[in-house]
Motif scaffolding. Structure first.
Motif, PDB file in Angstrom:
ATOM      1  N   TYR A   3      -4.766   2.082  -2.121  1.00 55.47           N
ATOM      2  CA  TYR A   3      -5.632   1.008  -1.632  1.00 55.47           C
ATOM      3  C   TYR A   3      -6.407   0.416  -2.811  1.00 55.47           C
ATOM      4  O   TYR A   3      -7.348   1.021  -3.322  1.00 55.47           O
ATOM      5  CB  TYR A   3      -6.607   1.555  -0.589  1.00 55.47           C
ATOM      6  N   ILE A  47      -6.723   4.981  -9.870  1.00 58.13           N
ATOM      7  CA  ILE A  47      -8.172   4.930  -9.634  1.00 58.13           C
ATOM      8  C   ILE A  47      -8.921   4.768 -10.960  1.00 58.13           C
ATOM      9  O   ILE A  47      -9.804   3.913 -11.092  1.00 58.13           O
ATOM     10  CB  ILE A  47      -8.640   6.206  -8.887  1.00 58.13           C
ATOM     11  N   ILE A  60       0.806  -1.227   0.000  1.00 58.97           N
ATOM     12  CA  ILE A  60       0.000   0.000   0.000  1.00 58.97           C
ATOM     13  C   ILE A  60       0.839   1.278   0.000  1.00 58.97           C
ATOM     14  O   ILE A  60       0.291   2.375  -0.045  1.00 58.97           O
ATOM     15  CB  ILE A  60      -1.017   0.048   1.168  1.00 58.97           C
ATOM     16  N   ALA A 108      -0.344   6.466  -0.039  1.00 56.90           N
ATOM     17  CA  ALA A 108      -1.012   5.207   0.288  1.00 56.90           C
ATOM     18  C   ALA A 108      -1.932   4.868  -0.875  1.00 56.90           C
ATOM     19  O   ALA A 108      -2.691   5.728  -1.338  1.00 56.90           O
ATOM     20  CB  ALA A 108      -1.811   5.357   1.576  1.00 56.90           C
ATOM     21  N   ASP A 122      -4.410   9.343  -9.589  1.00 57.11           N
ATOM     22  CA  ASP A 122      -5.631   9.424 -10.405  1.00 57.11           C
ATOM     23  C   ASP A 122      -5.718   8.256 -11.375  1.00 57.11           C
ATOM     24  O   ASP A 122      -6.789   7.649 -11.543  1.00 57.11           O
ATOM     25  CB  ASP A 122      -5.639  10.739 -11.187  1.00 57.11           C
ATOM     26  N   TYR A 169      -4.133   8.155  -1.051  1.00 61.12           N
ATOM     27  CA  TYR A 169      -3.903   9.282  -0.142  1.00 61.12           C
ATOM     28  C   TYR A 169      -2.447   9.710  -0.224  1.00 61.12           C
ATOM     29  O   TYR A 169      -1.544   8.888  -0.073  1.00 61.12           O
ATOM     30  CB  TYR A 169      -4.246   8.858   1.301  1.00 61.12           C
ATOM     31  N   LYS A 210      -7.727  -3.350   2.115  1.00 60.23           N
ATOM     32  CA  LYS A 210      -6.342  -2.883   2.282  1.00 60.23           C
ATOM     33  C   LYS A 210      -6.247  -1.781   3.344  1.00 60.23           C
ATOM     34  O   LYS A 210      -5.157  -1.477   3.842  1.00 60.23           O
ATOM     35  CB  LYS A 210      -5.779  -2.349   0.958  1.00 60.23           C
ATOM     36  N   ILE A 211      -7.396  -1.162   3.651  1.00 60.55           N
ATOM     37  CA  ILE A 211      -7.408  -0.178   4.740  1.00 60.55           C
ATOM     38  C   ILE A 211      -7.036  -0.904   6.032  1.00 60.55           C
ATOM     39  O   ILE A 211      -7.573  -1.970   6.320  1.00 60.55           O
ATOM     40  CB  ILE A 211      -8.822   0.452   4.896  1.00 60.55           C
ATOM     41  N   GLY A 212      -6.140  -0.334   6.793  1.00 58.69           N
ATOM     42  CA  GLY A 212      -5.751  -0.964   8.058  1.00 58.69           C
ATOM     43  C   GLY A 212      -4.605  -1.949   7.940  1.00 58.69           C
ATOM     44  O   GLY A 212      -4.216  -2.564   8.930  1.00 58.69           O
ATOM     45  N   VAL A 213      -4.065  -2.111   6.747  1.00 58.67           N
ATOM     46  CA  VAL A 213      -2.881  -2.974   6.579  1.00 58.67           C
ATOM     47  C   VAL A 213      -1.653  -2.122   6.913  1.00 58.67           C
ATOM     48  O   VAL A 213      -1.217  -1.308   6.101  1.00 58.67           O
ATOM     49  CB  VAL A 213      -2.790  -3.518   5.135  1.00 58.67           C
ATOM     50  N   VAL A 214      -1.146  -2.301   8.120  1.00 59.82           N
ATOM     51  CA  VAL A 214      -0.106  -1.375   8.582  1.00 59.82           C
ATOM     52  C   VAL A 214       1.284  -2.018   8.614  1.00 59.82           C
ATOM     53  O   VAL A 214       1.420  -3.233   8.741  1.00 59.82           O
ATOM     54  CB  VAL A 214      -0.446  -0.805   9.983  1.00 59.82           C
ATOM     55  N   GLU A 238      -9.654   1.560  -5.002  1.00 63.58           N
ATOM     56  CA  GLU A 238     -10.721   2.062  -4.138  1.00 63.58           C
ATOM     57  C   GLU A 238     -10.459   3.516  -3.726  1.00 63.58           C
ATOM     58  O   GLU A 238     -11.322   4.363  -3.833  1.00 63.58           O
ATOM     59  CB  GLU A 238     -10.815   1.184  -2.882  1.00 63.58           C
ATOM     60  N   THR A 239      -9.256   3.766  -3.249  1.00 63.03           N
ATOM     61  CA  THR A 239      -8.914   5.133  -2.850  1.00 63.03           C
ATOM     62  C   THR A 239      -7.393   5.252  -2.694  1.00 63.03           C
ATOM     63  O   THR A 239      -6.680   4.246  -2.658  1.00 63.03           O
ATOM     64  CB  THR A 239      -9.649   5.543  -1.547  1.00 63.03           C
TER      65      THR A 239
END
Lengths: 162, 220
Positions: free
Chosen positions: A145, A116, A77, A143, A113, A125, A150-154, A122-123
């Motif tokens: 995703y 996506i 990510i 980041a 861009d 940052y 994938k959110i929260g994959v740290v 998905e998004t």
């Protein structure tokens, strides 16, 4: 004053204004700045590497940066960008000098861009923008995703800075 | 006229709600409070979308989770979140709080709220103070909800980025032109299922108030 300098000066004024109005949140509002250039190209690719590489080719061919490298880490990510000789570097240096941490990278915005638009990520940052005026290099951490899970994959991105 | 300082001081952001519905009379009072917020030139740019549909609330909850989670995951990976929460001494508790944040679950609670109110403002010609007016409108709703015994939370997460704001507009069929409507936040409402036992510390007046000019701390 040439056209690029004039344009960068206008961007500085707008970014100062936006930061003054929104503080740190200004960065979240500017993710579409710069994307028109890359959207005018017919970027192709079936995966991250192909899309990012094609974007970089077009960005260099367009004379926007001299050199650019990327790597992907952080369990997939973290997108690291190293950009040298960017036409927007003077605006970042001026913002930094005026006490505003640079927050808007049109070049990174272009690549995010296309991830996506072309790969249906998905998004994304733009997480960190480091300006090294002396060497003429910017280091950007983004980041990316691909899917919501994938959110929260740290992981520790500071280790990857070395 | 009553002093409302107690209402102001006891209000908390409430993110857990009972399933009990909000009576129409209470909801109407909250909307009425919004209507009376201060507004530049009496422009009244606010438009309020009251949402009770579980399907719509789920979509908004998912968007909020994604918005907050995408940022907080990156902040955690950069070590910034850990610094924010280093005052939590118990390492297990600290890690659980951090996970709650970076997973985006912190912003997902719209799904459980009986009502959410999307706060948007018209940007039509003549508007000048839209974000400020909308913020005052939200505060009025929060205070009225609290005075009625309801819990509420002001949520910016799902509309913080330009792309997410566009997604939010599409969910609610709000015109998506950048010159049409600004989406500033939503307010989640419900009967509180949690009591905030420990008020978040507030800075003392001596730290935030200057007298006569910037930086002067001595009161005349």
């Amino acid at each position: 004053m040439d056209k690029v300098e004039h344009f960068n000066n206008m961007l500085v004024r707008l970014e100062e204004l936006l930061y003054h109005e929104l503080s740190g949140c200004a960065a979240w509002k500017t993710e579409l700045v710069g994307i028109d250039f890359i959207q005018s190209k017919k970027i192709k690719g079936d995966n991250e590497d192909e899309v990012i590489s094609h974007c970089i080719e077009e960005i260099i061919a367009g004379g926007l940066v001299k050199k650019m490298r990327y790597s992907i880490g952080g369990k997939g990510i973290l997108l690291n960008l190293k950009i040298k000789g960017c036409i927007h570097l003077p605006k970042e240096i001026r913002l930094k000098r005026d006490g505003i941490k640079p927050y808007l990278c049109p070049i990174a915005n272009m690549i995010l861009d296309q991830l996506i638009e072309k790969l249906n990520y998905e998004t994304t940052y733009l997480a960190k923008l480091d300006i090294h005026g002396a060497s003429g290099e910017c280091r950007v951490k983004c980041a990316i995703y691909e899917t919501p899970d994938k959110i929260g994959v740290v992981s520790d991105w500071t280790e990857e800075e070395r | 006229m009553g002093d409302i300082l107690d209402v102001i001081k006891t209000r908390k952001s409430i993110r857990r709600y009972k399933a009990d519905p909000i009576p129409d009379e209470s909801l109407d009072k909250i909307l009425e409070a919004a209507r009376w917020a201060p507004t530049g030139e009496n422009y009244q740019p606010w438009r309020l979308i009251v949402i009770t549909s579980p399907e719509t609330k789920n979509k908004i909850g998912n968007l909020a989770k994604l918005g907050s989670g995408s940022r907080m995951t990156a902040w955690y990976c950069l070590g910034e979140m850990q610094r924010r929460f280093e005052e939590i001494e118990d390492p297990l508790k600290r890690e659980e709080v951090l996970r709650f944040m970076y997973s985006g679950e912190v912003s997902e609670f719209a799904k459980q709220a009986p009502v959410i109110i999307a706060v948007i403002g018209t940007l039509m010609e003549g508007s000048v103070d839209v974000p400020y007016d909308l913020s005052a409108c939200i505060e009025n709703m929060l205070l009225e909800a609290h005075s009625l015994g309801l819990g509420a939370c002001w949520v910016h997460g799902p509309v913080a980025s330009t792309r997410d704001a566009a997604k939010f507009k599409k969910i609610l069929k709000i015109p998506t032109g950048m010159g049409e409507y600004k989406v500033i936040a939503y307010v989640a409402l419900g009967w509180p299922a949690e009591a905030r036992r420990h008020p978040r510390p507030k800075k003392p007046l001596e730290e935030i108030v200057y007298w006569e000019e910037f930086g002067r701390k001595e009161r005349k």
